[in-house]
Motif scaffolding. Structure first.
Motif, PDB file in Angstrom:
ATOM      1  N   GLU A  67      -7.772  21.995  -9.043  1.00 29.90           N
ATOM      2  CA  GLU A  67      -7.660  20.641  -8.506  1.00 29.90           C
ATOM      3  C   GLU A  67      -6.380  20.118  -8.237  1.00 29.90           C
ATOM      4  OE1 GLU A  67      -9.085  16.742  -8.557  1.00 29.90           O
ATOM      5  OE2 GLU A  67     -10.047  18.579  -8.271  1.00 29.90           O
ATOM      6  N   LEU A  68      -5.339  20.743  -8.868  1.00 32.05           N
ATOM      7  CA  LEU A  68      -3.872  20.410  -8.631  1.00 32.05           C
ATOM      8  C   LEU A  68      -3.748  20.509  -6.992  1.00 32.05           C
ATOM      9  CD1 LEU A  68      -2.391  21.220 -11.921  1.00 32.05           C
ATOM     10  CD2 LEU A  68      -2.790  19.040 -10.807  1.00 32.05           C
ATOM     11  N   GLN A  69      -4.116  22.002  -6.642  1.00 31.76           N
ATOM     12  CA  GLN A  69      -3.715  22.233  -5.596  1.00 31.76           C
ATOM     13  C   GLN A  69      -4.406  21.537  -4.114  1.00 31.76           C
ATOM     14  OE1 GLN A  69      -4.986  26.418  -5.115  1.00 31.76           O
ATOM     15  NE2 GLN A  69      -3.198  27.155  -6.222  1.00 31.76           N
ATOM     16  N   ARG A  70      -5.675  21.004  -4.702  1.00 35.36           N
ATOM     17  CA  ARG A  70      -6.410  19.971  -3.938  1.00 35.36           C
ATOM     18  C   ARG A  70      -5.592  18.956  -3.440  1.00 35.36           C
ATOM     19  NH1 ARG A  70      -9.589  16.031  -4.369  1.00 35.36           N
ATOM     20  NH2 ARG A  70      -9.671  16.406  -6.516  1.00 35.36           N
ATOM     21  N   ARG A  71      -5.090  18.148  -4.903  1.00 35.48           N
ATOM     22  CA  ARG A  71      -4.313  17.030  -4.836  1.00 35.48           C
ATOM     23  C   ARG A  71      -3.137  17.165  -4.084  1.00 35.48           C
ATOM     24  NH1 ARG A  71      -5.088  14.350 -10.896  1.00 35.48           N
ATOM     25  NH2 ARG A  71      -7.252  14.134 -10.933  1.00 35.48           N
ATOM     26  N   VAL A  72      -2.616  18.500  -4.182  1.00 35.03           N
ATOM     27  CA  VAL A  72      -1.219  18.609  -3.489  1.00 35.03           C
ATOM     28  C   VAL A  72      -1.593  18.475  -1.820  1.00 35.03           C
ATOM     29  CG1 VAL A  72       0.457  20.166  -2.690  1.00 35.03           C
ATOM     30  CG2 VAL A  72      -0.288  19.917  -5.064  1.00 35.03           C
ATOM     31  N   LEU A  73      -2.537  19.187  -1.339  1.00 34.87           N
ATOM     32  CA  LEU A  73      -3.110  19.225  -0.142  1.00 34.87           C
ATOM     33  C   LEU A  73      -3.199  17.683   0.375  1.00 34.87           C
ATOM     34  CD1 LEU A  73      -5.348  22.213   0.103  1.00 34.87           C
ATOM     35  CD2 LEU A  73      -2.796  22.004   0.959  1.00 34.87           C
ATOM     36  N   LYS A  74      -4.027  16.906  -0.558  1.00 35.41           N
ATOM     37  CA  LYS A  74      -4.465  15.686  -0.191  1.00 35.41           C
ATOM     38  C   LYS A  74      -2.966  14.801  -0.030  1.00 35.41           C
ATOM     39  CE  LYS A  74      -7.401  11.835  -1.525  1.00 35.41           C
ATOM     40  NZ  LYS A  74      -8.283  11.246  -2.493  1.00 35.41           N
ATOM     41  N   ALA A  75      -2.251  15.022  -0.878  1.00 40.98           N
ATOM     42  CA  ALA A  75      -0.894  14.154  -1.005  1.00 40.98           C
ATOM     43  C   ALA A  75      -0.005  14.693   0.356  1.00 40.98           C
ATOM     44  CB  ALA A  75      -0.011  14.509  -2.167  1.00 40.98           C
ATOM     45  N   GLU A  76      -0.298  15.845   0.709  1.00 41.01           N
ATOM     46  CA  GLU A  76       0.627  16.320   1.893  1.00 41.01           C
ATOM     47  C   GLU A  76       0.093  15.543   3.110  1.00 41.01           C
ATOM     48  OE1 GLU A  76       0.674  20.507   2.167  1.00 41.01           O
ATOM     49  OE2 GLU A  76       2.187  20.727   0.545  1.00 41.01           O
ATOM     50  N   ALA A  77      -1.361  15.515   3.180  1.00 39.45           N
ATOM     51  CA  ALA A  77      -2.198  14.985   4.234  1.00 39.45           C
ATOM     52  C   ALA A  77      -1.743  13.556   4.217  1.00 39.45           C
ATOM     53  CB  ALA A  77      -3.725  15.127   4.186  1.00 39.45           C
ATOM     54  N   ALA A  78      -1.800  12.820   3.263  1.00 40.16           N
ATOM     55  CA  ALA A  78      -1.309  11.326   3.196  1.00 40.16           C
ATOM     56  C   ALA A  78       0.185  11.108   3.730  1.00 40.16           C
ATOM     57  CB  ALA A  78      -1.721  10.815   1.546  1.00 40.16           C
ATOM     58  N   LEU A  79       0.927  12.041   3.123  1.00 40.76           N
ATOM     59  CA  LEU A  79       2.302  11.976   3.432  1.00 40.76           C
ATOM     60  C   LEU A  79       2.447  12.156   5.076  1.00 40.76           C
ATOM     61  CD1 LEU A  79       5.503  11.882   2.564  1.00 40.76           C
ATOM     62  CD2 LEU A  79       5.388  14.297   2.307  1.00 40.76           C
ATOM     63  N   GLY A  80       1.713  13.035   5.460  1.00 40.36           N
ATOM     64  CA  GLY A  80       1.677  12.936   7.125  1.00 40.36           C
ATOM     65  C   GLY A  80       1.402  11.836   7.870  1.00 40.36           C
ATOM     66  N   GLN A  81       0.202  11.424   7.163  1.00 47.28           N
ATOM     67  CA  GLN A  81      -0.306  10.038   7.685  1.00 47.28           C
ATOM     68  C   GLN A  81       0.814   8.952   7.654  1.00 47.28           C
ATOM     69  OE1 GLN A  81      -3.895   8.587   5.819  1.00 47.28           O
ATOM     70  NE2 GLN A  81      -4.122   6.873   7.100  1.00 47.28           N
TER      71      GLN A  81
ATOM     72  N   SER B 245       0.661  -1.174  -0.043  1.00 46.99           N
ATOM     73  CA  SER B 245       0.024   0.000   0.071  1.00 46.99           C
ATOM     74  C   SER B 245       0.907   1.224  -0.051  1.00 46.99           C
ATOM     75  CB  SER B 245      -1.166  -0.084   1.164  1.00 46.99           C
ATOM     76  OG  SER B 245       0.033  -0.077   2.402  1.00 46.99           O
ATOM     77  N   ASN B 246       1.884   1.159   0.770  1.00 45.91           N
ATOM     78  CA  ASN B 246       2.784   2.612   0.913  1.00 45.91           C
ATOM     79  C   ASN B 246       3.588   2.594  -0.437  1.00 45.91           C
ATOM     80  OD1 ASN B 246       2.357   2.877   3.376  1.00 45.91           O
ATOM     81  ND2 ASN B 246       4.072   1.599   4.347  1.00 45.91           N
ATOM     82  N   ILE B 247       3.587   1.592  -1.245  1.00 46.25           N
ATOM     83  CA  ILE B 247       4.249   1.737  -2.482  1.00 46.25           C
ATOM     84  C   ILE B 247       3.442   2.502  -3.554  1.00 46.25           C
ATOM     85  CG2 ILE B 247       5.359   0.406  -4.607  1.00 46.25           C
ATOM     86  CD1 ILE B 247       6.593  -1.603  -2.399  1.00 46.25           C
ATOM     87  N   GLU B 248       2.152   1.733  -3.454  1.00 45.85           N
ATOM     88  CA  GLU B 248       1.135   2.295  -4.606  1.00 45.85           C
ATOM     89  C   GLU B 248       0.851   3.780  -4.008  1.00 45.85           C
ATOM     90  OE1 GLU B 248      -2.230  -0.362  -3.966  1.00 45.85           O
ATOM     91  OE2 GLU B 248      -1.255  -1.911  -5.048  1.00 45.85           O
ATOM     92  N   SER B 249       0.710   4.010  -2.890  1.00 42.38           N
ATOM     93  CA  SER B 249       0.499   5.593  -2.513  1.00 42.38           C
ATOM     94  C   SER B 249       1.677   6.363  -3.198  1.00 42.38           C
ATOM     95  CB  SER B 249       0.138   5.519  -1.333  1.00 42.38           C
ATOM     96  OG  SER B 249       1.401   5.432  -0.395  1.00 42.38           O
ATOM     97  N   THR B 250       3.011   5.830  -3.020  1.00 43.00           N
ATOM     98  CA  THR B 250       3.881   6.697  -3.369  1.00 43.00           C
ATOM     99  C   THR B 250       4.084   6.863  -4.784  1.00 43.00           C
ATOM    100  OG1 THR B 250       5.379   5.981  -1.547  1.00 43.00           O
ATOM    101  CG2 THR B 250       6.344   6.861  -3.456  1.00 43.00           C
ATOM    102  N   ARG B 251       3.529   5.834  -5.574  1.00 44.42           N
ATOM    103  CA  ARG B 251       3.490   6.145  -7.281  1.00 44.42           C
ATOM    104  C   ARG B 251       2.510   6.889  -7.672  1.00 44.42           C
ATOM    105  NH1 ARG B 251       4.164  -0.225  -8.783  1.00 44.42           N
ATOM    106  NH2 ARG B 251       6.405  -0.528  -8.251  1.00 44.42           N
ATOM    107  N   ALA B 252       1.238   6.991  -6.966  1.00 51.27           N
ATOM    108  CA  ALA B 252       0.092   7.851  -7.144  1.00 51.27           C
ATOM    109  C   ALA B 252       0.583   9.349  -6.921  1.00 51.27           C
ATOM    110  CB  ALA B 252      -1.009   7.355  -6.471  1.00 51.27           C
ATOM    111  N   LYS B 253       1.441   9.395  -5.951  1.00 48.49           N
ATOM    112  CA  LYS B 253       1.695  10.875  -5.546  1.00 48.49           C
ATOM    113  C   LYS B 253       2.917  11.431  -6.718  1.00 48.49           C
ATOM    114  CE  LYS B 253       3.946  13.605  -2.213  1.00 48.49           C
ATOM    115  NZ  LYS B 253       4.505  13.726  -0.823  1.00 48.49           N
ATOM    116  N   ILE B 254       3.579  10.525  -7.387  1.00 47.75           N
ATOM    117  CA  ILE B 254       4.525  11.034  -8.276  1.00 47.75           C
ATOM    118  C   ILE B 254       4.006  11.361  -9.458  1.00 47.75           C
ATOM    119  CG2 ILE B 254       6.677   9.949  -9.468  1.00 47.75           C
ATOM    120  CD1 ILE B 254       7.447   8.445  -6.687  1.00 47.75           C
TER     121      ILE B 254
END
Length: 823
Positions: free
Chosen positions: A609-623, A577-586
């Motif tokens: 939309e990009l900004q929202r995704r960035v925030l979501k990615a940052e949240a996922a990164l914190g998690q 799961s960590n690998i897949e989330s990292t690929r989706a962020k890249i």
């Protein structure tokens, strides 16, 4: 030193050869302690003796033309006063003055030099005489002689011999008078009484003439014209002198053949031994005993107890009244003269001697120079004549020294007669004498006694002794025969009685031993049964414990394997799961970069939309970072568990070491027991405790807990595990499992071999092999296996530690490398 005292150096003989004064004083002290004379009385006695010696050193000096003196104040006066417990001035006055009573007044009269010296010497003599009497009375009381007196006693009288010096005074006068009285007692006993007994018993006897000194004794003792009576009478006159006394003796005693007056106040007395010239100088003063009343008062005033006692005894003595015309003090008027005192004491002594059976010992001085090895014939012959020894020898030769009554003689020697005709003691005595051919001139038969000459009774005593020895020999043989017969009978009876008693005692002891033996056998049986049951229970319990331990270990290994697999699957899923989330962020980031590169105009909706995704990615990164932190915490927990596993392994290692040590000690004890039994040469029982169920040595290490399947939890990185590392880990666990299984197998083999040897040694099993050799081989096999097992155990431990460290380092490196890429 003795030379420092006047009274001790008068004879010019201060030392005696072969006499140790210190040793004799020590002996005297021991004697006083033996009679239990207390220390206080001993000290008082020596104090009085020292006071007498210091009194003799007191000197005087003339103070006027009338020869009056006063005492010189020196060490002698102060020492004497201190020892007597009186004042120095009182002592000086008592020695230099005397008190004279005139009516009701007392007048102090000064003494001349001669009178002072006489007063000093009189005081010293009175203290010494009183001390002597007190000491004798004290010792008699301590010995309690009076309470145990039986009426019989043995007394020894030792007095000075006859004295004749160039100058003879009152002292020689008294001593020679006493010797005259004792010589008369000697003559009376040996001559008068002896011859009177011969005459009284009616035997033929020619009297032996001897010199009788009764006339000389009358010269001394006759009243009122004897020497002592005239001396006592002249001493009562205050104006009498020694010259007037000499003239009175010449006037009244010139007719006595034993007296002869001389010039210058001297006179001669013809004693039994020889004539003696006496000088009357000092006779009156010495006879008066010049101890004045002030001297007695001085003793009464002393603080010491003994002088006070002496003074009271002087005042209480019997006194003789004298003429009232001469009174020098209240107690001087009734003083008894020295001559009268001496005469009274001598008469008491003679009365005591008359009531006893005396035996005389004459001491003869061999020479006048007091040297050894010299013999003066004339001096010795004169002494023998003076003492009457020659007459004694003559009467002994012609007399009959052995005498015995007829009854005593018949009773003592009557059994020697062969035929007794008459019972009359005289007839029996004569028959005995005739039978033994005793010559008539060798004996005489009196009215009541038989008198024998010297040596005759010895022959009869020899025959009597020989006859008695023969009788005693016969009696001895007969009594010996009786005693032996009685002893044999007594011995036979005693032996029979002893045999019965000992047989009964032996039977009782045998029954007691049988009972004890049976009791011991019974106790041993029950004890062995209990020991066997206990040992069997222990074996069963140990087997159950081993089975349970194996079951628990198997259960633990299955559960731990299942947990490890489940955790491993969870970790794999999490990594995916960590690998897949990292690929989706890249991917969005790459698209943004491509758009920037192509300089394409991005509408606002896409930007939002990009900004929202960035925030979501940052949240996922914190998690993910939180998840990474949780994973890191789990990794820390795994490391903690690993350290706990290592601690458990060390504890197990220590336990195994103790068990192996215990096994070695048990094997050594068994070896010693087998060696001791072989030395004794008989089969023994191995008393060592049962062999333990574990083997260990001092260098063997433990592997801790283990799983049979070799599956143990391992550490994984955050991303993926290395296949090669997993294979290495599984290989290490398999090696540990193999080591554990080998240890269990070896343990069981060694237990069985050791148990077999114990049973063979105790005799429970029979084997052709030597237990000692088998034990030695078993020990060698155990030592070789121990060394090999130790090496493999250390290698496995090093491998496990190396695997643990490498996995931990890889996990840290991957995790921190990933985080650094994200940042």
């Amino acid at each position: 030193m003795a030379s420092e005292y006047y009274y001790l150096k008068q004879s010019d003989c201060l030392t005696i050869d072969n006499v140790d004064d210190a040793q004799r004083f020590h002996t005297l002290m021991e004697a006083l302690d033996i009679v239990q004379l207390c220390k206080e009385d001993q000290e008082n006695t020596f104090a009085m003796l020292a006071a007498v010696l210091w009194l003799g050193n007191i000197s005087f000096q003339v103070i006027d033309s009338e020869n009056h003196v006063e005492v010189v104040v020196d060490e002698a006066v102060t020492s004497a006063a201190k020892l007597m417990g009186c004042n120095v001035q009182d002592l000086m006055l008592a020695l230099s003055t005397c008190k004279i009573q005139a009516g009701n007044d007392n007048i102090a009269k000064k003494l001349t030099l001669r009178q002072s010296i006489d007063a000093r010497d009189a005081l010293a003599k009175s203290i010494y005489a009183s001390l002597f009497d007190w000491l004798v009375e004290k010792i008699n009381k301590l010995l309690e002689v009076g309470k145990r007196r039986t009426g019989r006693s043995i007394s020894i009288l030792d007095i000075y011999g006859f004295e004749s010096f160039p100058k003879n005074s009152f002292e020689q006068f008294c001593i020679n008078y006493a010797n005259e009285r004792l010589q008369q007692h000697f003559n009376r006993h040996l001559f008068k009484l002896e011859q009177e007994e011969y005459t009284k018993d009616g035997i033929d006897w020619t009297k032996v003439n001897f010199e009788d000194n009764q006339e000389c004794l009358n010269l001394f003792e006759k009243k009122p014209l004897g020497l002592l009576s005239l001396l006592d009478e002249e001493s009562t006159f205050p104006k009498a002198t020694d010259l007037t006394f000499a003239n009175k003796l010449k006037q009244h005693l010139n007719t006595n053949p034993c007296f002869k007056g001389e010039r210058d106040g001297a006179f001669r007395v013809r004693h039994y031994a020889a004539e003696v010239l006496y000088d009357t100088s000092g006779f009156l003063e010495k006879n008066r005993d010049p101890l004045h009343s002030n001297s007695i008062q001085l003793l009464s005033s002393c603080s010491c107890q003994l002088p006070q006692l002496f003074a009271s005894n002087m005042l209480n003595h019997s006194r003789k009244p004298v003429s009232p015309s001469w009174r020098s003090g209240p107690s001087d008027s009734q003083k008894q003269s020295v001559g009268i005192k001496f005469k009274g004491q001598l008469f008491k002594l003679m009365q005591r001697l008359e009531s006893t059976t005396p035996h005389f010992i004459r001491c003869i001085m061999p020479n006048s120079k007091q040297l050894p090895g010299m013999y003066e014939k004339d001096l010795v012959l004169q002494q023998l004549r003076c003492c009457g020894v020659l007459e004694v020898v003559r009467i002994s030769r012609s007399g009959y020294p052995t005498r015995m009554t007829h009854e005593q003689f018949a009773r003592r020697y009557g059994f020697l007669l062969e035929n007794i005709v008459s019972q009359d003691p005289l007839s029996i005595s004569v028959s005995i004498l005739q039978q033994f051919n005793v010559l008539p001139d060798m004996y005489q038969a009196g009215y009541t006694k038989l008198f024998f000459r010297t040596g005759q009774i010895g022959a009869l005593e020899g025959t009597r002794k020989q006859r008695l020895e023969g009788i005693l020999g016969v009696q001895k043989c007969f009594r010996g025969h009786q005693a032996r017969c009685y002893f044999r009978e007594l011995k036979r009876g005693t032996t029979t009685l002893q045999s019965f008693v000992r047989g009964e005692n032996a039977r009782k002891e045998y029954l007691i031993l049988i009972k004890r033996w049976k009791a011991v056998i019974l106790i041993q049986k029950h004890t062995k049964q209990q020991i066997a049951q206990k040992h069997m229970k222990q074996q069963i319990a140990l087997r159950k414990l081993d089975d349970r331990q194996r079951a628990v270990i198997s259960l633990q290994s299955v559960i731990r394997g299942w947990l490890a697999r489940r955790h491993f699957i969870e970790m794999q899923n999490l990594n995916k799961s960590n690998i897949e989330s990292t690929r989706a962020k890249i991917k969005p980031d790459q698209k943004i970069l491509e758009m920037k590169q192509e300089h394409v105009q991005v509408p606002p909706s896409v930007l939002a939309e990009l900004q929202r995704r960035v925030l979501k990615a940052e949240a996922a990164l914190g998690q993910k970072e939180e998840e990474n932190a949780a994973l890191q915490q789990q990794l820390h927990q795994f490391e903690t568990r690993w350290s706990q596993h290592e601690a458990k392994m060390k504890s197990m290692e220590e336990m195994w070491q103790k068990q192996m040590t215990y096994l070695q000690n048990s094997l050594a004890a068994a070896k010693k027991s087998l060696a001791a039994d072989d030395t004794a040469g008989q089969p023994g029982r191995l008393d060592a405790s049962p062999l333990p169920h574990y083997y260990d040595s001092e260098d063997t290490t433990s592997m801790g807990t283990h799983t049979p399947d070799g599956n143990t939890p391992v550490k994984f990185s955050n991303r993926t595990s290395d296949a090669g590392t997993g294979r290495m880990s599984n290989g290490g666990l398999n090696a540990v499992s193999h080591l554990v299984k080998e240890f269990e197998q070896r343990k069981q083999v060694f237990d069985e071999d050791a148990g077999f040897l114990v049973e063979v040694k105790s005799g429970q099993l029979v084997s052709s092999r030597n237990p000692n050799d088998e034990l030695r081989k078993l020990k060698l096999r155990f030592e070789s296996w121990k060394k090999e097992y130790k090496v493999r155990l250390r290698e496995t431990k090093v491998t496990i530690q190396r695997l643990g460290h490498s996995e931990a380092e890889k996990s840290h490196k991957k995790w921190w490398g990933k985080r650094s890429i994200r940042t």
